[in-house]
Write a protein that holds these residues in place. Structure first.
Motif, PDB file in Angstrom:
ATOM      1  N   UNK A 111      -2.623   7.977  -3.519  1.00 52.08           N
ATOM      2  CA  UNK A 111      -3.529   6.829  -3.384  1.00 52.08           C
ATOM      3  C   UNK A 111      -2.906   5.560  -3.967  1.00 52.08           C
ATOM      4  N   UNK A 112      -2.240   5.676  -5.112  1.00 47.30           N
ATOM      5  CA  UNK A 112      -1.647   4.494  -5.750  1.00 47.30           C
ATOM      6  C   UNK A 112      -0.448   3.982  -4.952  1.00 47.30           C
ATOM      7  N   UNK A 113       0.312   4.895  -4.353  1.00 44.52           N
ATOM      8  CA  UNK A 113       1.461   4.453  -3.542  1.00 44.52           C
ATOM      9  C   UNK A 113       0.975   3.643  -2.341  1.00 44.52           C
ATOM     10  N   UNK A 120       3.708   6.156 -10.499  1.00 41.52           N
ATOM     11  CA  UNK A 120       3.311   7.553 -10.348  1.00 41.52           C
ATOM     12  C   UNK A 120       4.102   8.291  -9.262  1.00 41.52           C
ATOM     13  N   UNK A 121       5.157   7.659  -8.753  1.00 42.77           N
ATOM     14  CA  UNK A 121       5.925   8.300  -7.677  1.00 42.77           C
ATOM     15  C   UNK A 121       6.449   9.674  -8.090  1.00 42.77           C
ATOM     16  N   UNK A 196       4.508  -3.259  -6.496  1.00 41.30           N
ATOM     17  CA  UNK A 196       5.799  -3.373  -5.825  1.00 41.30           C
ATOM     18  C   UNK A 196       5.569  -3.338  -4.318  1.00 41.30           C
ATOM     19  N   UNK A 197       6.639  -3.487  -3.572  1.00 39.57           N
ATOM     20  CA  UNK A 197       6.537  -3.392  -2.123  1.00 39.57           C
ATOM     21  C   UNK A 197       5.948  -2.045  -1.730  1.00 39.57           C
ATOM     22  N   UNK A 198       4.848  -2.087  -0.967  1.00 40.35           N
ATOM     23  CA  UNK A 198       4.109  -0.873  -0.639  1.00 40.35           C
ATOM     24  C   UNK A 198       4.982   0.166   0.056  1.00 40.35           C
ATOM     25  N   UNK A 199       5.758  -0.255   1.027  1.00 42.24           N
ATOM     26  CA  UNK A 199       6.567   0.692   1.796  1.00 42.24           C
ATOM     27  C   UNK A 199       7.593   1.401   0.905  1.00 42.24           C
ATOM     28  N   UNK A 203       7.616   5.434   0.305  1.00 42.95           N
ATOM     29  CA  UNK A 203       8.805   6.195   0.692  1.00 42.95           C
ATOM     30  C   UNK A 203       9.373   6.998  -0.484  1.00 42.95           C
ATOM     31  N   UNK A 204       9.401   6.372  -1.665  1.00 48.68           N
ATOM     32  CA  UNK A 204       9.900   7.071  -2.853  1.00 48.68           C
ATOM     33  C   UNK A 204       9.022   8.267  -3.186  1.00 48.68           C
ATOM     34  N   UNK A 205       7.696   8.044  -3.160  1.00 46.59           N
ATOM     35  CA  UNK A 205       6.772   9.115  -3.485  1.00 46.59           C
ATOM     36  C   UNK A 205       6.864  10.251  -2.473  1.00 46.59           C
TER      37      UNK A 205
END
Length: 303
Positions: A111-113, A120-121, A196-199, A203-205
């Motif tokens: 949800x946070x990502x 939290x990634x 930060x940038x949403x995308x 992607x990291x998460x």
């Protein structure tokens, strides 16, 4: 016992069950019954539950989503309180969030990502609850809870509740002050994230979540990592080097995917898992002179 059950039901604290099998509430799917099982419907109900428990001098313990937990076949005497529905609230205030201890850590990270909030990634593939994650300073991919926690609302052994700051939590590798020094459980937490940038965050998460799926056996009932990494070694690598992948006692088996996981093949008893843990520890010490310590919390017919 009946008197305590009646008091809890009269107080309308939430779900109250007698002799509830804890195999229904652990990701390993093993464990005997709790004498009394309570899932409070909110924090006020949790406080009321604790009042009744303490008035009756009942033994008690709290569980979350049941990962990182091995309950013995005899079950748990006294009252088991589950932080779940009702203690899974979430408030987002800019880059800071306040979240209930019963909230799913994976759900929260996802949800946070999606909101473009970073921090939290690392938790994208960690099963369990926010409360459990704070309790053990859960971490992965080079980060952990200590990096984002502002303060935590703690329920202590004597039934009192208090907010502790990050510093007061005394975090270290997979540990906090709550495990031994000041035993308690996290009821809610405040985390500091960063926009930060949403995308990029998503992607990291997702990459972290995919890595977990590819390397860990979550298609079987399991409790997560069984042993702490005896740094600079890694428990899974030592177990694999010892040729223990696939080794089985009863219904409990060392995962062929990851050596630091024990899976329930379908009919495991907690006793099988314990015997397998002891066998692994003995073998690793004999072969490598490394003493493995369990990361999974083992609880039995006492509190």
């Amino acid at each position: 016992m009946k008197e305590v059950l009646d008091q809890l039901r009269m107080a309308d604290v939430g779900k109250v069950l007698e002799n509830e099998p804890l195999a229904n509430h652990t990701t390993m799917k093993v464990g005997g019954p709790a004498d009394i099982f309570v899932e409070p419907k909110d924090i006020e109900s949790l406080k009321k539950t604790m009042e009744i428990v303490k008035q009756n001098r009942m033994k008690w313990r709290v569980i979350g989503r049941g990962s990182n937990l091995l309950v013995m076949d005899e079950g748990i005497r006294g009252v088991v309180i589950k932080l779940g529905k009702g203690i899974d609230h979430l408030e987002v205030n800019g880059e800071q969030i306040r979240v209930g201890g019963g909230y799913s850590l994976i759900t929260l990270a996802t949800a946070m990502s999606r909101k473009g909030l970073s921090g939290l990634e690392f938790a994208g593939g960690i099963p369990g609850s926010v409360g459990g994650a704070v309790f053990m300073n859960a971490g992965a991919h080079g980060s952990d809870i200590s990096n984002i926690l502002v303060k935590a609302h703690i329920l202590f052994e004597d039934g009192t509740m208090e907010w502790l700051t990050n510093e007061e939590m005394e975090f270290s590798y997979r540990t906090s002050i709550l495990q031994q020094k000041r035993p308690g459980l996290c009821v809610e937490a405040i985390f500091q994230l960063k926009a930060l940038d949403r995308q990029t965050v998503v992607e990291t998460m997702q990459k972290n979540k995919d890595y977990r799926k590819e390397t860990q056996p979550w298609n079987y009932p399991c409790a997560g990592s069984i042993f702490r990494n005896p740094l600079p070694h890694y428990a899974g690598q030592l177990i694999e080097k010892a040729g223990l992948k696939g080794y089985q006692i009863g219904g409990a088996k060392v995962s062929e995917m990851h050596g630091n996981f024990i899976v329930n093949t379908g009919n495991a008893k907690a006793e099988d898992v314990i015997h397998l843990i002891h066998y692994i520890k003995k073998t690793i010490y004999e072969k490598f002179q490394v003493q493995l310590e369990t990361e999974v919390e083992i609880v039995g017919n006492h509190l």
